[in-house]
Scaffold this motif. Structure first.
Motif, PDB file in Angstrom:
ATOM      1  N   ALA A 132       0.822  -1.212   0.000  1.00 15.64           N
ATOM      2  CA  ALA A 132       0.000   0.000   0.000  1.00 15.64           C
ATOM      3  C   ALA A 132       0.854   1.258   0.000  1.00 15.64           C
ATOM      4  O   ALA A 132       0.589   2.215  -0.748  1.00 15.64           O
ATOM      5  N   VAL A 133       1.907   1.276   0.819  1.00 17.06           N
ATOM      6  CA  VAL A 133       2.779   2.454   0.901  1.00 17.06           C
ATOM      7  C   VAL A 133       3.497   2.677  -0.437  1.00 17.06           C
ATOM      8  O   VAL A 133       3.531   3.795  -0.959  1.00 17.06           O
ATOM      9  N   VAL A 134       4.055   1.613  -0.993  1.00 19.97           N
ATOM     10  CA  VAL A 134       4.803   1.735  -2.258  1.00 19.97           C
ATOM     11  C   VAL A 134       3.871   2.135  -3.401  1.00 19.97           C
ATOM     12  O   VAL A 134       4.208   2.980  -4.233  1.00 19.97           O
ATOM     13  N   LEU A 135       2.692   1.545  -3.451  1.00 19.82           N
ATOM     14  CA  LEU A 135       1.725   1.863  -4.507  1.00 19.82           C
ATOM     15  C   LEU A 135       1.242   3.296  -4.378  1.00 19.82           C
ATOM     16  O   LEU A 135       1.165   4.036  -5.373  1.00 19.82           O
ATOM     17  N   GLY A 136       0.926   3.715  -3.139  1.00 14.93           N
ATOM     18  CA  GLY A 136       0.491   5.091  -2.930  1.00 14.93           C
ATOM     19  C   GLY A 136       1.553   6.099  -3.310  1.00 14.93           C
ATOM     20  O   GLY A 136       1.263   7.127  -3.934  1.00 14.93           O
ATOM     21  N   ARG A 137       2.799   5.806  -2.956  1.00 14.43           N
ATOM     22  CA  ARG A 137       3.910   6.713  -3.277  1.00 14.43           C
ATOM     23  C   ARG A 137       4.068   6.888  -4.782  1.00 14.43           C
ATOM     24  O   ARG A 137       4.213   8.009  -5.283  1.00 14.43           O
ATOM     25  N   ASN A 138       4.029   5.781  -5.519  1.00 15.37           N
ATOM     26  CA  ASN A 138       4.247   5.850  -6.964  1.00 15.37           C
ATOM     27  C   ASN A 138       3.070   6.451  -7.712  1.00 15.37           C
ATOM     28  O   ASN A 138       3.264   7.248  -8.637  1.00 15.37           O
ATOM     29  N   LEU A 139       1.850   6.081  -7.315  1.00 14.38           N
ATOM     30  CA  LEU A 139       0.690   6.628  -8.014  1.00 14.38           C
ATOM     31  C   LEU A 139       0.519   8.120  -7.762  1.00 14.38           C
ATOM     32  O   LEU A 139       0.106   8.863  -8.654  1.00 14.38           O
ATOM     33  N   ALA A 140       0.836   8.566  -6.543  1.00 13.59           N
ATOM     34  CA  ALA A 140       0.648   9.985  -6.204  1.00 13.59           C
ATOM     35  C   ALA A 140       1.478  10.900  -7.102  1.00 13.59           C
ATOM     36  O   ALA A 140       1.084  12.039  -7.360  1.00 13.59           O
ATOM     37  N   LYS A 141       2.595  10.406  -7.614  1.00 13.53           N
ATOM     38  CA  LYS A 141       3.452  11.213  -8.485  1.00 13.53           C
ATOM     39  C   LYS A 141       2.761  11.555  -9.808  1.00 13.53           C
ATOM     40  O   LYS A 141       3.134  12.512 -10.481  1.00 13.53           O
ATOM     41  N   THR A 142       1.771  10.751 -10.185  1.00 12.93           N
ATOM     42  CA  THR A 142       1.107  10.959 -11.488  1.00 12.93           C
ATOM     43  C   THR A 142      -0.214  11.702 -11.357  1.00 12.93           C
ATOM     44  O   THR A 142      -0.820  12.055 -12.358  1.00 12.93           O
ATOM     45  N   MET A 143      -0.674  11.929 -10.132  1.00 18.30           N
ATOM     46  CA  MET A 143      -1.990  12.537  -9.925  1.00 18.30           C
ATOM     47  C   MET A 143      -1.884  14.062  -9.939  1.00 18.30           C
ATOM     48  O   MET A 143      -2.114  14.736  -8.939  1.00 18.30           O
ATOM     49  N   ASN A 144      -1.552  14.622 -11.082  1.00 16.51           N
ATOM     50  CA  ASN A 144      -1.365  16.070 -11.184  1.00 16.51           C
ATOM     51  C   ASN A 144      -2.486  16.742 -11.963  1.00 16.51           C
ATOM     52  O   ASN A 144      -2.329  17.844 -12.472  1.00 16.51           O
ATOM     53  N   GLY A 145      -3.616  16.043 -12.086  1.00 17.35           N
ATOM     54  CA  GLY A 145      -4.753  16.638 -12.791  1.00 17.35           C
ATOM     55  C   GLY A 145      -4.901  16.141 -14.213  1.00 17.35           C
ATOM     56  O   GLY A 145      -6.005  16.004 -14.711  1.00 17.35           O
ATOM     57  N   SER A 146      -3.786  15.853 -14.879  1.00 17.36           N
ATOM     58  CA  SER A 146      -3.861  15.429 -16.280  1.00 17.36           C
ATOM     59  C   SER A 146      -4.114  13.933 -16.418  1.00 17.36           C
ATOM     60  O   SER A 146      -4.655  13.478 -17.414  1.00 17.36           O
ATOM     61  N   PHE A 147      -3.731  13.164 -15.419  1.00 14.25           N
ATOM     62  CA  PHE A 147      -3.923  11.709 -15.412  1.00 14.25           C
ATOM     63  C   PHE A 147      -3.387  11.092 -16.705  1.00 14.25           C
ATOM     64  O   PHE A 147      -4.095  10.391 -17.437  1.00 14.25           O
ATOM     65  N   ASP A 148      -2.134  11.382 -16.993  1.00 17.00           N
ATOM     66  CA  ASP A 148      -1.492  10.891 -18.206  1.00 17.00           C
ATOM     67  C   ASP A 148      -1.379   9.363 -18.185  1.00 17.00           C
ATOM     68  O   ASP A 148      -0.839   8.785 -17.244  1.00 17.00           O
ATOM     69  N   HIS A 149      -1.902   8.718 -19.233  1.00 14.31           N
ATOM     70  CA  HIS A 149      -1.930   7.256 -19.288  1.00 14.31           C
ATOM     71  C   HIS A 149      -0.533   6.661 -19.174  1.00 14.31           C
ATOM     72  O   HIS A 149      -0.314   5.681 -18.452  1.00 14.31           O
ATOM     73  N   GLU A 150       0.399   7.221 -19.910  1.00 13.80           N
ATOM     74  CA  GLU A 150       1.771   6.695 -19.904  1.00 13.80           C
ATOM     75  C   GLU A 150       2.397   6.810 -18.525  1.00 13.80           C
ATOM     76  O   GLU A 150       3.054   5.879 -18.039  1.00 13.80           O
ATOM     77  N   GLU A 151       2.212   7.952 -17.901  1.00 17.83           N
ATOM     78  CA  GLU A 151       2.800   8.167 -16.574  1.00 17.83           C
ATOM     79  C   GLU A 151       2.216   7.194 -15.552  1.00 17.83           C
ATOM     80  O   GLU A 151       2.939   6.675 -14.696  1.00 17.83           O
ATOM     81  N   VAL A 152       0.907   6.960 -15.629  1.00 21.87           N
ATOM     82  CA  VAL A 152       0.273   6.034 -14.694  1.00 21.87           C
ATOM     83  C   VAL A 152       0.817   4.629 -14.875  1.00 21.87           C
ATOM     84  O   VAL A 152       1.137   3.920 -13.909  1.00 21.87           O
ATOM     85  N   GLU A 153       0.940   4.195 -16.138  1.00 17.35           N
ATOM     86  CA  GLU A 153       1.465   2.851 -16.398  1.00 17.35           C
ATOM     87  C   GLU A 153       2.914   2.725 -15.943  1.00 17.35           C
ATOM     88  O   GLU A 153       3.328   1.689 -15.413  1.00 17.35           O
ATOM     89  N   GLU A 154       3.692   3.780 -16.119  1.00 17.57           N
ATOM     90  CA  GLU A 154       5.077   3.775 -15.634  1.00 17.57           C
ATOM     91  C   GLU A 154       5.111   3.689 -14.106  1.00 17.57           C
ATOM     92  O   GLU A 154       5.967   3.009 -13.530  1.00 17.57           O
ATOM     93  N   ALA A 155       4.175   4.393 -13.446  1.00 14.47           N
ATOM     94  CA  ALA A 155       4.105   4.351 -11.980  1.00 14.47           C
ATOM     95  C   ALA A 155       3.762   2.941 -11.496  1.00 14.47           C
ATOM     96  O   ALA A 155       4.340   2.449 -10.519  1.00 14.47           O
ATOM     97  N   LEU A 156       2.839   2.279 -12.182  1.00 17.55           N
ATOM     98  CA  LEU A 156       2.478   0.912 -11.809  1.00 17.55           C
ATOM     99  C   LEU A 156       3.633  -0.053 -12.076  1.00 17.55           C
ATOM    100  O   LEU A 156       3.869  -0.982 -11.301  1.00 17.55           O
TER     101      LEU A 156
END
Length: 396
Positions: free
Chosen positions: A314-338
């Motif tokens: 949960a901590v690792v997933l939250g840390r990585n996903l939060a980096k992409t939540m800047n309003g644009s929700f870029d598909h590539e960035e989200v997949e890279e975060a996952l």
């Protein structure tokens, strides 16, 4: 191609309101990211056994901001004591060189996580039947048992060892050990006199474990050798009777503990695991779908790390996903975060699952040759058997 019609669309959907699902929602909430948890039961799934939390788990709970409260619900354990009754042998290992170890009621953890979430973050009565990928948007959609469809920008499966989301990702089903476990609690209104130790009493092929939680509450388990296709009674009186039969050769205080147990707390089930080779090769991310907790890495309880590993996820997933939540929700960035999340977690859970699997094989009724090979492998790869508790999943 037609798009799958969804009645609702959410940015992040978490399937499963158990320990890992709520921890993941809390990690995201702490980072200012909104999510919705879909839980199939009608109320908070707070029943169940206790969970041992070792130093690595406390580090993760500190990041979620709930460690200080949970510390107040359980006493610290001082060490582990193993007694081989039929051999007259005993071994004691203090925890002073390991760090903080406590046994927490699962209910206390789950309720603490839920209380820290915003209102309506958990939706009950949402039984997920299947997951599909929308052919036009490449976004996951969930079909519920009532026929409703819910879409998600990101889907996280925290739905346990029989995970629907894990099946969608093509992960192989969890396997069962030959060892099964009866678990329960016993309350002592006037207090108990047990030392603050994790005690294991071994007699033949049966092992009894006892972990004090408070000065009035004790968690216990009985590990018994069963076939992988064995059927277990679900009636709690029958489970109690089976427990008393299993401890017939144990000390009187153990038999009294079972006799006085809280009937509602009893459970009897196979121990399940995801094979280490499946963790090494398994697909944990498909577009914007991933898994965490038991859905990713269900493992035997032999290291006491299943619950803590899910909180680390949960901590690792939250840390990585939060980096992409800047309003644009870029598909590539989200997949890279996952992908980064999977990369960080794969080797950690692979090591835990392998050590747990090998330990589980050792306690089973296996051939001397098999046990010799397992001992040799563990001596080679796990020279420090408690090294796993020193792991730090990092800052949220």
């Amino acid at each position: 191609m037609e798009s799958t019609a969804c009645e609702e669309m959410h940015e992040i959907v978490i399937v499963g309101g158990g320990l890992c699902g709520l921890a993941t929602a809390l990690a995201l909430h702490r980072k200012g990211v909104k999510s919705v948890v879909l839980e199939k039961s009608e109320t908070l799934r707070a029943a169940g056994a206790a969970i041992g939390i070792q130093p690595n788990g406390w580090r993760a709970l500190d990041q979620l901001g709930v460690a200080s409260h949970l510390r107040s619900t359980a006493l610290p354990l001082q060490g582990t004591r193993i007694t081989w009754i039929d051999k007259g042998k005993e071994q004691y290992t203090p925890f002073k060189n390991i760090g903080e170890v406590r046994c927490l009621k699962r209910r206390d953890i789950v309720e603490t996580f839920a209380d820290a979430l915003p209102p309506k973050a958990i939706r009950f009565g949402c039984d997920i039947v299947s997951v599909e990928m929308d052919p036009l948007t490449s976004l996951p959609s969930l079909l519920l048992s009532n026929g409703k469809r819910i879409g998600a920008q990101v889907l996280i499966g925290c739905d346990g060892s029989r995970s629907v989301v894990a099946s969608f990702l093509g992960l192989k089903p969890a396997k069962t050990f030959r060892t099964s476990a009866i678990r329960g609690f016993t309350s002592y209104s006037n207090g108990h006199s047990f030392p603050l130790e994790f005690v294991r009493l071994i007699s033949g092929q049966t092992a009894v474990g006892r972990l004090p939680i408070t000065d009035k509450l004790v968690h216990w388990f009985i590990a018994v050798q069963q076939g992988t296709d064995a059927k277990f009674p679900q009636d709690t009186e029958l489970i109690k009777q089976r427990s008393l039969e299993a401890v017939s050769g144990h000390p009187a205080d153990v038999q009294e503990m079972i006799e006085r147990c809280d009937l509602d707390s009893l459970s009897f089930a196979h121990l399940r695991y995801r094979a280490p080779w499946d963790l090494m090769l398994g697909n944990f991310r498909e577009k914007k779908v991933t898994v965490a907790g038991d859905a990713m890495h269900v493992m035997g309880p032999f290291l006491g790390q299943g619950g803590s590993a899910g909180i680390e996820d949960a901590v690792v997933l939250g840390r990585n996903l939060a980096k992409t939540m800047n309003g644009s929700f870029d598909h590539e960035e989200v997949e890279e975060a996952l992908d980064q999340y999977v990369k960080e977690r794969r080797m950690r859970v692979l090591k835990l699952a392998t050590q747990s699997y090998l330990t589980g094989v050792l306690v089973e009724n296996r051939s001397k040759l098999t046990k010799f090979v397992v001992i040799a492998v563990m001596a080679l790869f796990f020279r420090n058997p408690s090294a796993h508790v020193q792991y730090d999943c990092g800052l949220l």
